[in-house]
Write a protein that holds these residues in place. Structure first.
Motif, short mmCIF file in Angstrom:
data_model
loop_
_atom_site.label_atom_id
_atom_site.label_comp_id
_atom_site.label_asym_id
_atom_site.label_seq_id
_atom_site.Cartn_x
_atom_site.Cartn_y
_atom_site.Cartn_z
N HIS A 47 -66.28 -44.46 -17.71
CA HIS A 47 -65.69 -45.51 -18.54
C HIS A 47 -65.20 -46.67 -17.67
CE1 HIS A 47 -63.70 -47.32 -21.94
NE2 HIS A 47 -62.57 -47.37 -21.27
N ALA A 48 -64.58 -46.36 -16.53
CA ALA A 48 -64.09 -47.42 -15.64
C ALA A 48 -65.25 -48.19 -14.99
CB ALA A 48 -63.20 -46.82 -14.57
N ASN B 207 -63.24 -34.46 -18.04
CA ASN B 207 -62.36 -35.61 -18.28
C ASN B 207 -62.43 -36.61 -17.13
OD1 ASN B 207 -61.55 -34.47 -20.65
ND2 ASN B 207 -59.58 -33.76 -19.88
N ARG B 208 -62.47 -36.12 -15.90
CA ARG B 208 -62.56 -36.99 -14.74
C ARG B 208 -63.87 -37.78 -14.74
NH1 ARG B 208 -59.49 -37.51 -9.96
NH2 ARG B 208 -58.01 -36.64 -11.43
N ARG C 76 -67.15 -50.97 -17.57
CA ARG C 76 -66.37 -51.99 -18.28
C ARG C 76 -66.90 -53.36 -18.03
NH1 ARG C 76 -60.03 -50.95 -18.51
NH2 ARG C 76 -60.19 -49.43 -20.13
N VAL D 12 -65.76 -38.56 -17.35
CA VAL D 12 -65.73 -39.54 -18.44
C VAL D 12 -64.87 -40.73 -18.05
CG1 VAL D 12 -64.85 -39.92 -20.78
CG2 VAL D 12 -66.23 -37.91 -20.27
N ARG D 13 -63.74 -40.47 -17.39
CA ARG D 13 -62.86 -41.55 -16.95
C ARG D 13 -63.54 -42.45 -15.93
NH1 ARG D 13 -58.57 -38.58 -15.05
NH2 ARG D 13 -58.27 -37.88 -17.18
N ILE D 14 -64.27 -41.86 -14.97
CA ILE D 14 -64.98 -42.64 -13.95
C ILE D 14 -66.10 -43.45 -14.60
CG2 ILE D 14 -66.52 -42.44 -11.97
CD1 ILE D 14 -64.76 -40.10 -11.03
#
Length: 83
Positions: free
Chosen positions: A79-80, A72-73, A83, A75-77
């Motif tokens: 995705h950020a 999850n971490r 952008r 994927v979050r990094i």
């Protein structure tokens, strides 16, 4: 087959197995309360009774697995960053 290759194959199998487990079941039982959602205590006579609410799992008895947390971490990094 050499022992080094055998060790590498075993590590790859364990890693893929844990990755599959995290994908299928991202939540595991809480290690602190053992899935009860509360601590077990004893009264003065030695009988078991319900203890305090577990702060680690918030009383649910389930916590996110380490592998799923790392995924999850990541994927979050990602995705950020895209952008």
């Amino acid at each position: 087959m050499t022992p080094a290759l055998l060790a590498i194959a075993c590590l790859i199998a364990i890693t893929l197995g844990y990755g599959g487990l995290c994908a299928v079941s991202p939540l595991g039982t809480c290690r602190k309360c053992r899935g009860f959602g509360f601590a077990m205590t004893t009264d003065r006579k030695g009988r078991l009774k319900r203890g305090k609410h577990c702060r680690r799992c918030d009383g649910h008895g389930k916590c996110i697995r380490l592998g799923r947390w790392l995924y999850n971490r990541a994927v979050r990094i990602h995705h950020a960053g895209t952008r």
